[in-house]
Write a protein that holds these residues in place. Structure first.
Motif, PDB file in Angstrom:
ATOM      1  N   MET A 250     -34.536   7.188  12.039  1.00  0.00           N
ATOM      2  CA  MET A 250     -33.225   6.843  11.502  1.00  0.00           C
ATOM      3  C   MET A 250     -32.616   5.769  12.381  1.00  0.00           C
ATOM      4  SD  MET A 250     -31.041   7.413   9.256  1.00  0.00           S
ATOM      5  CE  MET A 250     -29.339   7.600   8.793  1.00  0.00           C
TER       6      MET A 250
ATOM      7  N   PHE B  45     -36.939  17.867   0.861  1.00  0.00           N
ATOM      8  CA  PHE B  45     -36.088  19.029   1.145  1.00  0.00           C
ATOM      9  C   PHE B  45     -36.464  20.215   0.254  1.00  0.00           C
ATOM     10  CE2 PHE B  45     -33.288  15.405   2.382  1.00  0.00           C
ATOM     11  CZ  PHE B  45     -33.273  15.684   3.738  1.00  0.00           C
TER      12      PHE B  45
ATOM     13  N   ARG C 149     -28.328  21.386   6.106  1.00  0.00           N
ATOM     14  CA  ARG C 149     -29.750  21.083   6.300  1.00  0.00           C
ATOM     15  C   ARG C 149     -29.962  20.789   7.778  1.00  0.00           C
ATOM     16  NH1 ARG C 149     -29.966  14.848   3.896  1.00  0.00           N
ATOM     17  NH2 ARG C 149     -30.161  14.010   5.980  1.00  0.00           N
TER      18      ARG C 149
ATOM     19  N   GLU D 111     -36.183   4.424   3.376  1.00  0.00           N
ATOM     20  CA  GLU D 111     -34.941   4.671   2.627  1.00  0.00           C
ATOM     21  C   GLU D 111     -33.957   3.545   2.870  1.00  0.00           C
ATOM     22  OE1 GLU D 111     -32.951   8.298   3.732  1.00  0.00           O
ATOM     23  OE2 GLU D 111     -34.795   9.457   3.637  1.00  0.00           O
TER      24      GLU D 111
ATOM     25  N   PHE E 111     -33.230   5.889  -0.957  1.00  0.00           N
ATOM     26  CA  PHE E 111     -32.724   7.243  -1.138  1.00  0.00           C
ATOM     27  C   PHE E 111     -31.587   7.118  -2.133  1.00  0.00           C
ATOM     28  CE2 PHE E 111     -30.019  10.824  -0.673  1.00  0.00           C
ATOM     29  CZ  PHE E 111     -30.914  11.861  -0.602  1.00  0.00           C
TER      30      PHE E 111
ATOM     31  N   ASN F 259     -38.189  15.009   8.379  1.00  0.00           N
ATOM     32  CA  ASN F 259     -37.256  13.950   7.986  1.00  0.00           C
ATOM     33  C   ASN F 259     -36.330  13.701   9.162  1.00  0.00           C
ATOM     34  OD1 ASN F 259     -36.158  12.254   5.728  1.00  0.00           O
ATOM     35  ND2 ASN F 259     -34.297  13.415   6.200  1.00  0.00           N
ATOM     36  N   GLU F 260     -36.391  12.493   9.694  1.00  0.00           N
ATOM     37  CA  GLU F 260     -35.430  12.078  10.728  1.00  0.00           C
ATOM     38  C   GLU F 260     -35.286  13.123  11.837  1.00  0.00           C
ATOM     39  OE1 GLU F 260     -31.952  11.383   8.417  1.00  0.00           O
ATOM     40  OE2 GLU F 260     -32.706   9.490   7.621  1.00  0.00           O
TER      41      GLU F 260
ATOM     42  N   GLU G  57     -24.921  15.539  -1.703  1.00  0.00           N
ATOM     43  CA  GLU G  57     -24.944  14.070  -1.658  1.00  0.00           C
ATOM     44  C   GLU G  57     -24.724  13.470  -3.048  1.00  0.00           C
ATOM     45  OE1 GLU G  57     -28.638  13.460   0.869  1.00  0.00           O
ATOM     46  OE2 GLU G  57     -27.109  12.490   2.086  1.00  0.00           O
TER      47      GLU G  57
ATOM     48  N   TYR H 294     -29.482   2.127   6.708  1.00  0.00           N
ATOM     49  CA  TYR H 294     -28.278   2.030   5.880  1.00  0.00           C
ATOM     50  C   TYR H 294     -27.353   1.013   6.514  1.00  0.00           C
ATOM     51  CZ  TYR H 294     -30.182   6.004   3.495  1.00  0.00           C
ATOM     52  OH  TYR H 294     -31.016   6.807   2.753  1.00  0.00           O
TER      53      TYR H 294
ATOM     54  N   HIS I 190     -23.910   9.803  -3.344  1.00  0.00           N
ATOM     55  CA  HIS I 190     -24.774   8.811  -2.695  1.00  0.00           C
ATOM     56  C   HIS I 190     -25.359   7.884  -3.756  1.00  0.00           C
ATOM     57  CE1 HIS I 190     -27.890   7.043  -0.210  1.00  0.00           C
ATOM     58  NE2 HIS I 190     -27.305   7.597   0.844  1.00  0.00           N
TER      59      HIS I 190
ATOM     60  N   ASP J  63     -35.454   4.703   8.053  1.00  0.00           N
ATOM     61  CA  ASP J  63     -34.400   4.743   7.042  1.00  0.00           C
ATOM     62  C   ASP J  63     -33.318   3.813   7.561  1.00  0.00           C
ATOM     63  OD1 ASP J  63     -35.973   6.699   6.027  1.00  0.00           O
ATOM     64  OD2 ASP J  63     -34.692   8.362   6.681  1.00  0.00           O
TER      65      ASP J  63
HETATM   66  C1  GLA Z   1     -30.797  10.064   5.416  1.00  0.00           C
HETATM   67  C2  GLA Z   1     -31.592  11.159   4.780  1.00  0.00           C
HETATM   68  C3  GLA Z   1     -31.390  11.262   3.318  1.00  0.00           C
HETATM   69  C4  GLA Z   1     -29.973  11.035   2.931  1.00  0.00           C
HETATM   70  C5  GLA Z   1     -29.501   9.748   3.480  1.00  0.00           C
HETATM   71  C6  GLA Z   1     -28.075   9.463   3.097  1.00  0.00           C
HETATM   72  O1  GLA Z   1     -31.489   8.897   5.564  1.00  0.00           O
HETATM   73  O2  GLA Z   1     -32.950  11.068   5.055  1.00  0.00           O
HETATM   74  O3  GLA Z   1     -31.804  12.528   2.957  1.00  0.00           O
HETATM   75  O4  GLA Z   1     -29.191  12.070   3.413  1.00  0.00           O
HETATM   76  O5  GLA Z   1     -29.572   9.798   4.881  1.00  0.00           O
HETATM   77  O6  GLA Z   1     -27.697   8.193   3.473  1.00  0.00           O
END
Ligand code: GLA
Length: 672
Positions: A250, A47, A113, A305, A343, A151-152, A353, A274, A356, A272
């Motif tokens: 993602m 970023f 963003r 991530e 991440f 990114n994503e 964040e 989660y 996070h 990524d």
């Molecule tokens: C995404 C983004 C990261 C961050 C994470 C938070 O994967 O790529 O920049 O915002 O989510 O979980």
């Protein structure tokens, strides 16, 4: 020629690193801590656009030069991102037309963003320019481990640039407006278009959208973002940089891309991931994300991530313990990841964040969380040999495949289907979960993919399909495969047109049935089948033609009618499940299908003992990963050595712990 599988010398370990948020003293400590944890990779620049190009066309790379020098001089590699997911404020001020527009016409402004209209020429030019600048400057650095483009990808724009690009895309697809009118069925509701310029993205409308329009827009968005990715990739390539190129997908709910097509355009596929639940199902979720990605990649891939310390559940964060963080990391690796990246490296002190999770938490390194990171680094070091991938790139030994198709997902999201309660990702995931729970390895497969190695293929809720896909499924069954198709599959073609004459029109002959009418069930209502299974959401009035009845509806509006059918096809079979089995019933049903097909779980009894056993093939040996998710120690006996603990042949794995066994033979058994 098949490209060599992505096979770094060691697993990449580290995470997103944004030192621009910290003073130099912290940078010094970062490097010390990275070395302590054996971190070998930092993902930088994700970023950083506003820092790298503070004014249009003026670059300020000094700080990044310094970051890279500091990392490199201590032997830490870097993945360099192009920062194009987050255009700086000067960009949106200078190019307001490059801001994305929501379906209701609202123009989204900067201040967060991911604020860009991907079809805007100014955005595309600026993205290419910064990508090329970075590639020229850093693309030949010997510590550069890879390129992380953007990114994503996933900001969807409905504004004028998108409209123009969508029309161009439609013109390429259909040639004439008449053909588009035919495919979109615009004779209904007076939607007939007289010229390309009349067509809009599916913006806010008075009532329902046209499903063909909606799905074409999804296809267009995926293609358009792919084109934007390709432009950056090509700039990087044109600089002569040879580092592998990826863009991070993602998961699990991001459905803006056709990942099969996108994966073909990357040197290594990355995601990524989660966890979406704190329960034991989180482990099934790891397996799901990892199996999907390995399948898209056709071999090794990168976990770009994950969260080191937390799981976000709706409105709050639940702490992820150290053992779980390590088990999850190894769960991805067992299924082909060449990395454990997070991440982010250090928890932000402020900014969007700040809460996070991170590898270095707010409290600093003297914490359980950081000790866990050090332990993971040590574990990855011990299992380094596993990273060398076999030449054919295939990592697992799955004999079961689940069909996964982005277009199927988009089709099942079109408005006003018989039930809004059917979710494509839930259906695919519950199918995967069922096999995970009984300990069977699984791949995902694209429609038309290489099916020879599979004994069972499951097609969950694939609403729309081509005739070629139907034939491919038929060939699979003909040649001895067991095909299981679940409800809401094969109803429409790729233009979202129902195939008439009886449901499911695309698969009627193959399944040997004829459906007359859907009987969706109200929320919460459960019905029984004659084999004792429970079901809900959906049922269908159908009759068998060339199939036989496996189970009938035993309650509900269709009591006494066929619910599950099976037809012998060549040396195989085609089973149809016309209702949504509850997870428990689906678990039993699919486990039985695997047993019938003569498939063995990776380690007998593992699922009941609360452990997960996954075999990953390496270049020189096979490795059996044991993830002990239970609260008791377990012991397994066989022939091999645990690279984590050094134990041989009789290996005890503590509650919550992991073993990675280099196998001398595959005959492992759990000991009581
Ligand atoms: C995404 C983004 C990261 C961050 C994470 C938070 O994967 O790529 O920049 O915002 O989510 O979980």
């Amino acid at each position: 020629m098949t490209p060599a599988p992505y096979s770094p010398a060691r697993f990449l370990f580290g995470g997103d690193y944004s030192p621009e948020q910290w003073p130099r003293e912290v940078w010094r400590e970062d490097i010390e801590l990275m070395k302590r944890a054996k971190v070998n990779t930092a993902t930088i620049g994700v970023f950083s656009w506003a820092m790298l190009e503070p004014r249009e066309g003026e670059f300020d790379p000094a700080w990044l030069d310094e970051v890279i020098d500091r990392l490199a001089s201590d032997g830490i590699g870097f993945i360099l991102a192009t920062p194009t997911a987050s255009p700086p404020p000067w960009f949106t001020v200078a190019h307001p037309d490059a801001l994305p527009v929501r379906p209701d016409g609202t123009r989204v402004l900067h201040g967060s963003r991911d604020t860009y209209a991907v079809s805007a020429p100014a955005y595309r030019a600026a993205a290419r320019r910064i990508a090329r600048y970075l590639a020229d400057r850093y693309g030949h650095h010997d510590m550069l481990r890879g390129w992380h483009i953007h990114n994503e990808y996933g900001t969807i724009d409905h504004g004028p640039h998108a409209a123009r690009a969508f029309r161009r895309w439609l013109e390429r697809r259909y040639g004439t407006v008449d053909e588009l009118n035919r495919v979109w069925y615009t004779a209904f509701w007076s939607q007939r278009y007289g010229a390309w310029d009349e067509i809009l993205p599916p913006v806010q409308t008075q009532y329902l959208h046209n499903p063909a329009h909606v799905v074409d827009f999804k296809r267009f968005c995926s293609d358009e973002m792919l084109e934007a990715y390709r432009e950056q990739r090509d700039e990087v390539r044109a600089s002569g940089s040879r580092a592998p190129i990826t863009t991070n997908f993602m998961l699990p709910t991001w459905n803006h891309l056709d990942q099969w097509t996108w994966s073909d355009e990357q040197d290594v596929v990355s995601i990524d991931h989660y966890l979406d639940t704190t329960s034991a199902d989180g482990e099934a979720h790891v397996a799901y994300g990892a199996d999907l990605t390995r399948s898209w990649a056709g071999g090794p891939w990168l976990l770009m991530e994950q969260n080191a310390t937390g799981i976000r559940t709706g409105d709050h964060v639940v702490t992820k313990g150290v053992d779980r963080m390590i088990r999850n990391s190894l769960g991805y690796i067992a299924r082909g990841s060449q990395s454990a990246l997070f991440f982010q490296w250090r928890a932000s002190a402020a900014g969007s964040e700040l809460w996070h999770g991170a590898m270095v938490p707010h409290a600093g390194p003297d914490t359980r969380a950081f000790d866990g990171i050090v332990r993971l680094g040590d574990t990855l070091d011990r299992i380094a040999e596993v990273a060398t991938a076999p030449a054919d790139g295939v990592l697992g030994d799955a004999e079961i495949a689940i069909v996964w198709d982005a277009e199927g997902w988009w089709s099942l999201e079109t408005p006003h289907l018989p039930s809004d309660a059917v979710s494509y990702s839930d259906e695919v995931r519950s199918t995967h979960r069922a096999f995970w729970r009984s300990g069977y390895p699984v791949d995902f497969i694209r429609p038309g993919g290489a099916a020879d190695r599979y004994k069972v293929i499951v097609v969950p809720a694939l609403y729309a399909m081509t005739a070629t896909t139907a034939r491919w499924l038929e060939d699979f069954a003909e040649s001895g495969g067991r095909l299981v198709v679940t409800f809401a599959s094969g109803l429409a073609d790729m233009d979202q047109r129902v195939v008439g004459g009886g449901y499911p029109g695309m698969l009627r002959g193959l399944l040997g049935i004829r459906g007359e009418q859907m009987f969706p069930l109200p929320p919460g209502e459960t019905i029984e089948l004659s084999d004792g299974s429970q079901a809900g959401v959906w049922s269908e009035l159908l009759r068998v033609e060339t199939a036989s009845v496996v189970a009938e509806y035993a309650s509900g509006p269709l009591r006494g009618c066929p619910a599950v059918t099976r037809r012998s096809v060549g040396s195989g079979s085609a089973t149809y499940v016309s209702t949504k089995l509850t997870q428990h019933s689906l678990d039993a049903f699919l486990a039985e299908a695997a047993v019938d097909a003569g498939i063995e779980p990776t380690l007998a009894g593992a699922a009941d003992a609360g452990i997960e056993a996954v075999r990953r093939r390496g270049a020189e040996a096979d490795y059996l990963f044991i993830l002990n998710h239970s609260e008791a120690a377990v012991r397994i006996a066989g022939d091999g050595v645990d690279l984590v603990s050094g134990q041989r042949d009789r290996i005890e794995i503590d509650a919550g712990a992991v073993a990675v066994i280099r196998e001398a033979g595959q005959g492992w058994a759990l000991e009581a």
